[in-house]
Scaffold this active site. Structure first.
Site, PDB file in Angstrom:
ATOM      1  N   ASP A  21       0.854  -1.183   0.000  1.00 25.57           N
ATOM      2  CA  ASP A  21       0.000   0.000   0.000  1.00 25.57           C
ATOM      3  C   ASP A  21       0.891   1.235   0.000  1.00 25.57           C
ATOM      4  O   ASP A  21       1.059   1.916   1.005  1.00 25.57           O
ATOM      5  CB  ASP A  21      -0.909  -0.015   1.232  1.00 25.57           C
ATOM      6  CG  ASP A  21      -2.147   0.832   1.033  1.00 25.57           C
ATOM      7  OD1 ASP A  21      -2.105   1.737   0.178  1.00 25.57           O
ATOM      8  OD2 ASP A  21      -3.147   0.598   1.724  1.00 25.57           O
ATOM      9  N   ASP A  45      -5.861   2.406   8.051  1.00 24.27           N
ATOM     10  CA  ASP A  45      -6.260   1.046   8.437  1.00 24.27           C
ATOM     11  C   ASP A  45      -7.466   1.061   9.375  1.00 24.27           C
ATOM     12  O   ASP A  45      -8.261   0.116   9.393  1.00 24.27           O
ATOM     13  CB  ASP A  45      -5.108   0.335   9.156  1.00 24.27           C
ATOM     14  CG  ASP A  45      -3.896   0.132   8.274  1.00 24.27           C
ATOM     15  OD1 ASP A  45      -4.056   0.039   7.043  1.00 24.27           O
ATOM     16  OD2 ASP A  45      -2.775   0.058   8.815  1.00 24.27           O
ATOM     17  N   GLN A 101      -9.019   0.981   5.022  1.00 25.10           N
ATOM     18  CA  GLN A 101      -8.549   1.466   3.730  1.00 25.10           C
ATOM     19  C   GLN A 101      -7.061   1.162   3.562  1.00 25.10           C
ATOM     20  O   GLN A 101      -6.367   0.961   4.552  1.00 25.10           O
ATOM     21  CB  GLN A 101      -8.782   2.976   3.626  1.00 25.10           C
ATOM     22  CG  GLN A 101     -10.224   3.377   3.477  1.00 25.10           C
ATOM     23  CD  GLN A 101     -10.827   2.994   2.137  1.00 25.10           C
ATOM     24  OE1 GLN A 101     -10.118   2.560   1.218  1.00 25.10           O
ATOM     25  NE2 GLN A 101     -12.131   3.131   2.032  1.00 25.10           N
ATOM     26  N   ASP A 150      -8.442  -7.349  12.579  1.00 22.56           N
ATOM     27  CA  ASP A 150      -9.420  -7.144  11.513  1.00 22.56           C
ATOM     28  C   ASP A 150     -10.303  -5.947  11.860  1.00 22.56           C
ATOM     29  O   ASP A 150     -11.089  -6.016  12.811  1.00 22.56           O
ATOM     30  CB  ASP A 150     -10.278  -8.398  11.356  1.00 22.56           C
ATOM     31  CG  ASP A 150     -11.396  -8.216  10.346  1.00 22.56           C
ATOM     32  OD1 ASP A 150     -11.294  -7.322   9.487  1.00 22.56           O
ATOM     33  OD2 ASP A 150     -12.394  -8.966  10.429  1.00 22.56           O
TER      34      ASP A 150
END
Length: 322
Positions: free
Chosen positions: A246, A290, A294, A305
């Site tokens: 990323d 995060d 994103q 998660d």
């Protein structure tokens, strides 16, 4: 030739319209429900932060949510979920007034008397504004890396030569770009937006609109339930670059972290600023992007998660009777 141009323009308009969402309020309703785990008494309304001012870009079938895949998961688990779309570049007060209108729309659609508000980044002080002016419409406020005391990242960055005009130019372009892709016509006020994140300006904002959920210092806890009956929660991460795949996200948060001058942060916001109400955790393996899953759910292999965290929080609100 003129007819061909007209047809071409019409087709372009049709395609472009299909890639935007003109409604300021996005409703998420699943075609199937797998459980009632996240079924809160009051609807949940998500509130985005500064800059990326959208709730959803694209169609109902194919698109990108600011809260990537999070509202959909909550809906599948029984929650009634909405996301607000506010000025991408504007003051907390202006965004708060826009949010209030959309809350009224949610109340009209659901027949409920209150909502559970969840705000990310500048969304934190935005939802705090609602508690100050319309407390009867809020059951709970949750700040995800909420800029409850602002962030010095822009103030410190502006001290570097040529950075300040770049921030103003980039923020203005970003604001108009968000209006374009969302088909909104919100004003773009970059200086108001920067002031809204400035710690010194936030002192005045909190003196006028704050609550006891905002702790006095970096060692204190804010009140979970204030005298008006509203519950308050918060959490955030404490990482910067989390996944080399990323590249854009990692570059932005790493650069932002350097302007925070050693303070523990998530790449955009000091942990101290994110302390609010009942602090669930401030050490998730997430950076500022995060925290809303994103971009496109690209996370560190060691990260918790994000979708699961929001699902668990909805259950927390449910068990609290909210």
């Amino acid at each position: 030739m003129k007819m061909k141009k007209t047809i071409g323009l019409s087709l372009f308009t049709l395609v472009f319209s299909s890639l935007t969402h003109a409604s300021a309020l996005q409703s998420y309703k699943s075609n199937f429900v797998v459980s009632n785990y996240a079924k809160t008494q009051y609807p949940i309304v998500f509130v985005h932060g500064f800059g990326l001012g959208f709730n959803r870009i694209g169609t109902d079938r194919v698109g990108l949510d600011y809260w990537y895949q999070i509202p959909q998961d909550l809906s599948r688990n029984g929650a009634r979920v909405f996301s607000a779309e506010l000025s991408a570049v504007g003051s907390n007060e202006i965004r708060g007034e826009q949010l209030l209108q959309q809350i009224d729309e949610v109340l009209a659609l659901t027949g409920k008397s209150k909502v559970n508000l969840i705000g990310h980044s500048q969304g934190g002080p935005t939802i705090q504004y609602i508690e100050a002016i319309a407390p009867q419409k809020a059951a709970s406020l949750t700040a995800i890396a909420g800029a409850m005391k602002g962030t010095p990242v822009f103030v410190n960055a502006a001290k570097t030569p040529l950075i300040e005009p770049f921030i103003h130019a980039f923020g203005t372009v970003l604001g108009y770009a968000m209006n374009l892709v969302t088909a909104n016509r919100y004003s773009v006020e970059i200086q108001d937006a920067l002031d809204a994140m400035n710690p010194e300006h936030m002192l005045a904002f909190n003196a006028k609109y704050g609550s006891n959920a905002i702790p006095k210092d970096c060692q204190s806890q804010g009140q979970k339930r204030t005298s008006n009956g509203i519950y308050h929660y918060s959490w955030m991460g404490n990482r910067q670059a989390t996944n080399p795949l990323d590249v854009i996200e990692s570059t932005v948060v790493s650069l932002g972290g350097t302007f925070l001058k050693g303070e523990a942060n998530d790449g955009a916001l000091p942990l101290c600023s994110g302390r609010y109400g009942q602090i669930i955790r401030q050490d998730y393996h997430h950076n500022h992007f995060d925290e809303v899953n994103q971009f496109f759910g690209i996370l560190s292999p060691f990260a918790q998660d994000p979708i699961g965290l929001y699902r668990q929080h909805a259950n927390r609100l449910k068990l609290q009777g909210l």
